[in-house]
Structures are given as C-alpha cells and as structure tokens.
Design a protein around this motif. Structure first.
Motif, PDB file in Angstrom:
ATOM      1  N   ILE A  17      73.847  55.846  30.582  1.00 15.33           N
ATOM      2  CA  ILE A  17      73.134  55.249  29.648  1.00 15.33           C
ATOM      3  C   ILE A  17      73.352  55.805  28.203  1.00 15.33           C
ATOM      4  CG2 ILE A  17      70.893  56.221  29.342  1.00 15.33           C
ATOM      5  CD1 ILE A  17      69.605  57.808  32.028  1.00 15.33           C
ATOM      6  N   ILE A  18      73.950  56.391  28.613  1.00 16.18           N
ATOM      7  CA  ILE A  18      74.190  56.310  26.613  1.00 16.18           C
ATOM      8  C   ILE A  18      75.497  54.689  26.134  1.00 16.18           C
ATOM      9  CG2 ILE A  18      76.590  57.334  24.929  1.00 16.18           C
ATOM     10  CD1 ILE A  18      75.097  60.321  27.094  1.00 16.18           C
ATOM     11  N   TRP A  19      76.045  54.708  27.164  1.00 18.97           N
ATOM     12  CA  TRP A  19      76.746  53.036  27.330  1.00 18.97           C
ATOM     13  C   TRP A  19      76.021  52.055  27.002  1.00 18.97           C
ATOM     14  CZ3 TRP A  19      81.390  54.731  31.682  1.00 18.97           C
ATOM     15  CH2 TRP A  19      82.395  55.673  30.591  1.00 18.97           C
ATOM     16  N   ALA A  20      75.071  52.502  27.523  1.00 23.88           N
ATOM     17  CA  ALA A  20      74.212  50.910  27.944  1.00 23.88           C
ATOM     18  C   ALA A  20      73.582  51.084  26.307  1.00 23.88           C
ATOM     19  CB  ALA A  20      73.322  51.306  28.805  1.00 23.88           C
ATOM     20  N   ALA A  21      72.886  52.283  25.655  1.00 22.14           N
ATOM     21  CA  ALA A  21      72.570  52.625  24.802  1.00 22.14           C
ATOM     22  C   ALA A  21      73.332  52.156  23.250  1.00 22.14           C
ATOM     23  CB  ALA A  21      71.606  53.939  24.528  1.00 22.14           C
ATOM     24  N   LEU A  22      73.845  52.843  23.898  1.00 24.12           N
ATOM     25  CA  LEU A  22      75.303  51.956  22.802  1.00 24.12           C
ATOM     26  C   LEU A  22      75.742  50.400  22.427  1.00 24.12           C
ATOM     27  CD1 LEU A  22      78.124  54.942  22.979  1.00 24.12           C
ATOM     28  CD2 LEU A  22      76.323  54.411  20.900  1.00 24.12           C
ATOM     29  N   ALA A  23      76.121  49.744  23.747  1.00 24.65           N
ATOM     30  CA  ALA A  23      75.642  48.569  23.654  1.00 24.65           C
ATOM     31  C   ALA A  23      74.894  47.521  23.454  1.00 24.65           C
ATOM     32  CB  ALA A  23      75.809  48.309  25.138  1.00 24.65           C
ATOM     33  N   VAL A  24      73.592  48.211  23.701  1.00 26.58           N
ATOM     34  CA  VAL A  24      72.416  47.508  22.967  1.00 26.58           C
ATOM     35  C   VAL A  24      72.168  47.702  21.489  1.00 26.58           C
ATOM     36  CG1 VAL A  24      70.036  47.498  23.096  1.00 26.58           C
ATOM     37  CG2 VAL A  24      71.008  47.987  25.092  1.00 26.58           C
ATOM     38  N   GLU A  25      72.637  48.675  20.859  1.00 25.57           N
ATOM     39  CA  GLU A  25      72.389  49.403  19.323  1.00 25.57           C
ATOM     40  C   GLU A  25      73.382  48.202  18.613  1.00 25.57           C
ATOM     41  OE1 GLU A  25      70.742  50.299  16.358  1.00 25.57           O
ATOM     42  OE2 GLU A  25      70.231  51.221  18.634  1.00 25.57           O
ATOM     43  N   PHE A  26      75.156  48.316  19.458  1.00 23.59           N
ATOM     44  CA  PHE A  26      75.984  47.703  18.878  1.00 23.59           C
ATOM     45  C   PHE A  26      75.582  45.862  18.778  1.00 23.59           C
ATOM     46  CE2 PHE A  26      79.303  44.640  19.162  1.00 23.59           C
ATOM     47  CZ  PHE A  26      80.548  45.386  18.788  1.00 23.59           C
ATOM     48  N   LEU A  27      75.257  45.225  19.406  1.00 24.82           N
ATOM     49  CA  LEU A  27      74.419  44.331  19.286  1.00 24.82           C
ATOM     50  C   LEU A  27      73.193  43.814  18.813  1.00 24.82           C
ATOM     51  CD1 LEU A  27      74.376  43.490  23.630  1.00 24.82           C
ATOM     52  CD2 LEU A  27      76.860  42.540  22.176  1.00 24.82           C
ATOM     53  N   ALA A  28      72.585  45.071  18.960  1.00 22.19           N
ATOM     54  CA  ALA A  28      71.490  44.345  17.784  1.00 22.19           C
ATOM     55  C   ALA A  28      72.038  44.390  16.319  1.00 22.19           C
ATOM     56  CB  ALA A  28      70.390  46.028  18.192  1.00 22.19           C
ATOM     57  N   ALA A  29      73.136  45.514  15.753  1.00 20.32           N
ATOM     58  CA  ALA A  29      72.786  45.017  14.652  1.00 20.32           C
ATOM     59  C   ALA A  29      74.710  44.476  14.170  1.00 20.32           C
ATOM     60  CB  ALA A  29      74.406  47.129  14.576  1.00 20.32           C
ATOM     61  N   GLU A  32      71.306  41.594  13.393  1.00 22.72           N
ATOM     62  CA  GLU A  32      70.975  41.941  12.092  1.00 22.72           C
ATOM     63  C   GLU A  32      71.317  41.863  10.843  1.00 22.72           C
ATOM     64  OE1 GLU A  32      68.887  45.610  12.668  1.00 22.72           O
ATOM     65  OE2 GLU A  32      67.058  44.587  14.255  1.00 22.72           O
ATOM     66  N   ARG A  33      72.701  41.516  11.556  1.00 30.64           N
ATOM     67  CA  ARG A  33      74.065  41.959  10.191  1.00 30.64           C
ATOM     68  C   ARG A  33      74.430  43.193   9.795  1.00 30.64           C
ATOM     69  NH1 ARG A  33      74.478  35.526   7.955  1.00 30.64           N
ATOM     70  NH2 ARG A  33      74.097  34.251   9.444  1.00 30.64           N
ATOM     71  N   GLN A  34      73.534  44.271  10.791  1.00 29.44           N
ATOM     72  CA  GLN A  34      73.907  45.734  10.078  1.00 29.44           C
ATOM     73  C   GLN A  34      75.842  46.030  10.294  1.00 29.44           C
ATOM     74  OE1 GLN A  34      71.073  48.522  11.219  1.00 29.44           O
ATOM     75  NE2 GLN A  34      69.955  46.828  10.775  1.00 29.44           N
ATOM     76  N   TRP A  35      76.442  45.827   9.664  1.00 27.42           N
ATOM     77  CA  TRP A  35      78.300  46.070  10.213  1.00 27.42           C
ATOM     78  C   TRP A  35      78.652  46.951  10.218  1.00 27.42           C
ATOM     79  CZ3 TRP A  35      78.443  41.051  11.838  1.00 27.42           C
ATOM     80  CH2 TRP A  35      77.593  40.182  11.200  1.00 27.42           C
ATOM     81  N   PRO A  36      77.935  48.223   8.984  1.00 31.76           N
ATOM     82  CA  PRO A  36      78.198  49.354   9.429  1.00 31.76           C
ATOM     83  C   PRO A  36      77.525  50.674  10.801  1.00 31.76           C
ATOM     84  CG  PRO A  36      77.506  49.348   7.369  1.00 31.76           C
ATOM     85  CD  PRO A  36      77.622  48.353   8.285  1.00 31.76           C
ATOM     86  N   LEU A  37      76.808  50.055  11.189  1.00 34.15           N
ATOM     87  CA  LEU A  37      75.768  50.301  12.467  1.00 34.15           C
ATOM     88  C   LEU A  37      76.666  49.864  13.544  1.00 34.15           C
ATOM     89  CD1 LEU A  37      73.690  52.200  13.763  1.00 34.15           C
ATOM     90  CD2 LEU A  37      72.559  50.409  13.129  1.00 34.15           C
ATOM     91  N   ALA A  38      76.653  48.913  13.564  1.00 34.22           N
ATOM     92  CA  ALA A  38      77.801  48.488  14.183  1.00 34.22           C
ATOM     93  C   ALA A  38      79.346  49.129  14.740  1.00 34.22           C
ATOM     94  CB  ALA A  38      78.184  46.952  13.924  1.00 34.22           C
ATOM     95  N   GLY A  39      79.422  49.136  13.554  1.00 33.30           N
ATOM     96  CA  GLY A  39      81.308  49.704  14.094  1.00 33.30           C
ATOM     97  C   GLY A  39      80.671  50.883  14.219  1.00 33.30           C
ATOM     98  N   VAL A  40      79.709  52.029  13.603  1.00 32.79           N
ATOM     99  CA  VAL A  40      79.455  53.093  14.479  1.00 32.79           C
ATOM    100  C   VAL A  40      79.616  53.267  15.917  1.00 32.79           C
ATOM    101  CG1 VAL A  40      78.531  54.981  13.806  1.00 32.79           C
ATOM    102  CG2 VAL A  40      79.145  54.581  12.401  1.00 32.79           C
ATOM    103  N   PHE A  79      77.161  58.808  16.628  1.00 30.03           N
ATOM    104  CA  PHE A  79      76.238  58.154  16.937  1.00 30.03           C
ATOM    105  C   PHE A  79      75.023  58.894  15.802  1.00 30.03           C
ATOM    106  CE2 PHE A  79      72.984  54.952  18.461  1.00 30.03           C
ATOM    107  CZ  PHE A  79      73.472  54.191  18.223  1.00 30.03           C
ATOM    108  N   LEU A  80      74.595  59.638  16.912  1.00 26.05           N
ATOM    109  CA  LEU A  80      72.887  60.244  16.196  1.00 26.05           C
ATOM    110  C   LEU A  80      73.133  61.222  14.885  1.00 26.05           C
ATOM    111  CD1 LEU A  80      71.410  61.727  19.627  1.00 26.05           C
ATOM    112  CD2 LEU A  80      70.930  59.605  18.448  1.00 26.05           C
ATOM    113  N   GLY A  81      74.147  61.907  14.631  1.00 30.10           N
ATOM    114  CA  GLY A  81      74.079  62.522  13.400  1.00 30.10           C
ATOM    115  C   GLY A  81      74.138  61.886  12.327  1.00 30.10           C
ATOM    116  N   GLU A  82      75.271  60.389  12.037  1.00 29.32           N
ATOM    117  CA  GLU A  82      76.211  59.596  11.186  1.00 29.32           C
ATOM    118  C   GLU A  82      75.113  59.038  10.821  1.00 29.32           C
ATOM    119  OE1 GLU A  82      77.911  61.694   9.090  1.00 29.32           O
ATOM    120  OE2 GLU A  82      78.899  62.968   9.410  1.00 29.32           O
ATOM    121  N   ALA A  83      75.078  58.022  11.596  1.00 28.43           N
ATOM    122  CA  ALA A  83      74.409  56.619  11.921  1.00 28.43           C
ATOM    123  C   ALA A  83      73.052  56.645  11.855  1.00 28.43           C
ATOM    124  CB  ALA A  83      74.677  56.072  13.046  1.00 28.43           C
ATOM    125  N   PHE A  84      72.732  57.625  12.458  1.00 34.11           N
ATOM    126  CA  PHE A  84      70.879  58.377  12.352  1.00 34.11           C
ATOM    127  C   PHE A  84      69.852  59.548  11.898  1.00 34.11           C
ATOM    128  CE2 PHE A  84      71.154  54.913  15.963  1.00 34.11           C
ATOM    129  CZ  PHE A  84      69.859  53.947  15.566  1.00 34.11           C
TER     130      PHE A  84
END
Length: 217
Positions: A17-29, A32-40, A79-84
C-alpha cells in the motif's frame, strides 16, 4: 536479481500500500510539474526498497514486523514529515518517530550483539547483551542529533527546531525507546514476555539460523 524482485513482490499488504501511494504521488507530482515532491516520493520509495535489497545481499531474512516497521518509519519521516510538513503540523510527530526508531535500534542492537556470540545465550549475561543494544541505539540517536546540528549550521536548515530543547527532548525519548527495546531482548533471553516485542527475536533467530548456530531453544 530475480530472487530480489521475487522478495519485493512477496512483501505484506501494508508495504504494498505504501509503495502504491508513493507511485501515485510520484506520477501526480510529475503531471503537475512539482519536481521536488516527485523527487521526495522517488527517494522515499528507493529507501524503502533498500532494506530488502541489503538483507538479501548479506543473507539475512528480516521478520515481517521489522520490514513493515522500517518501511513505515521511512515513509513517515521523509515523505509525510518533510514533503507534507507533518513535523510542524503535529507536535508529537517527531516524538513518536524518535521513540519508535530508538526502540527498533535497541532491538537490532541486541540482536547484533547476540549474533556476535552466534546465539550462545551463555557466552555473555543477558543484561550485558541488553546493555550493548541500549548503547547502540542511544549512540545512533546522538549521532543523528549531531547530523541535525551540522545540517542547520552548514546549510541553514531548521532540523533542530527549538534548538537545545528539541535536542534534549529527542535524546530523552531515544533513551526511553532504547530501554524498552533492550529490555525486550533481556526478557526474551530469560523466557519472559514483554508485550508483542519478544516474539520478534525468536522469529529473527529462526529465519537466520546460520548466524545463530550455537542457539538452543
């Protein structure tokens, strides 16, 4: 390599589930061209794969509880601590993560010391093995505080938040967590129970018999 990816696919649902959430967030970032979020997201995903890869390289088989705990910790910290910005949103976030990591390092430190004696429970007193585990966990916590101080001084970050108060609070929580982890190892060697923690030691030893050749149940 095939064996490594087979182990990845066989991981429990919580990690998947965590991997799936990270993959979805990576693709969404990326969309939306949010490069730092995609990198994190990418870095977090890579770090969650690291324990599986490294353990397979050295021939260790980590219990499911360890893998889930490590993955959750990396996800919550980076991810949650720094990105969010959970560290600033929730005052208790840093406390929980420090306590949880110290507990885990206390248990791992105990297992490392026990591994040095190849699982011989009579080679050293149980309290000495527990003390080694405690010392390893607190040392790691202290080194992390030095790292935070260095990052703040060199790069102008604010990892220490309130400075001395934050550092001392983290160290106190580290000591408490490390004590519980080391005490769990002591209780396991003495044939006692300490919540659900002691079962992890037996599981780890059973999965890695070649590292604990002198251990007798």
């Amino acid at each position: 390599m095939k064996d490594h990816w087979r182990r990845v696919r066989a991981q429990p649902l919580a990690i998947q589930i965590i991997w799936a959430a990270l993959a979805v967030e990576f693709l969404a970032a990326l969309w939306e061209r949010q490069w730092p979020l995609a990198g994190v997201a990418a870095i977090t995903g890579a770090l969650t794969l690291a324990p599986i890869y490294l353990s397979s390289r050295v021939g260790l088989r980590l219990p499911t509880a360890f893998l889930v705990g490590i993955t959750l910790f990396i996800f919550a910290t980076i991810f949650l601590g720094e990105a969010f910005d959970f560290y600033n949103r929730y005052w208790w976030w840093d406390v929980v993560l420090h306590g949880g990591s110290a507990l885990g390092f206390g248990m791992l430190g105990f297992l490392f010391a026990f591994m040095l004696f190849e699982g011989d429970r009579f080679a050293a007193p149980a309290w000495a093995l527990a003390l080694i585990g405690f010392t390893i966990a607190v040392t790691i916590g202290a080194l992390w505080e030095i790292f935070e101080f260095g990052m703040d001084q060199i790069f102008g970050l604010n990892m220490q938040k309130s400075g001395l108060v934050d550092t001392m609070g983290d160290l106190i929580v580290d000591v408490i967590g490390a004590s519980i982890g080391a005490l769990a190892g002591f209780a396991w060697l003495k044939g006692r129970q300490l919540g659900g923690f002691t079962g992890v030691f037996g599981d780890f030893v059973a999965r890695n018999r070649r590292w604990f050749r002198k251990h007798r149940d």
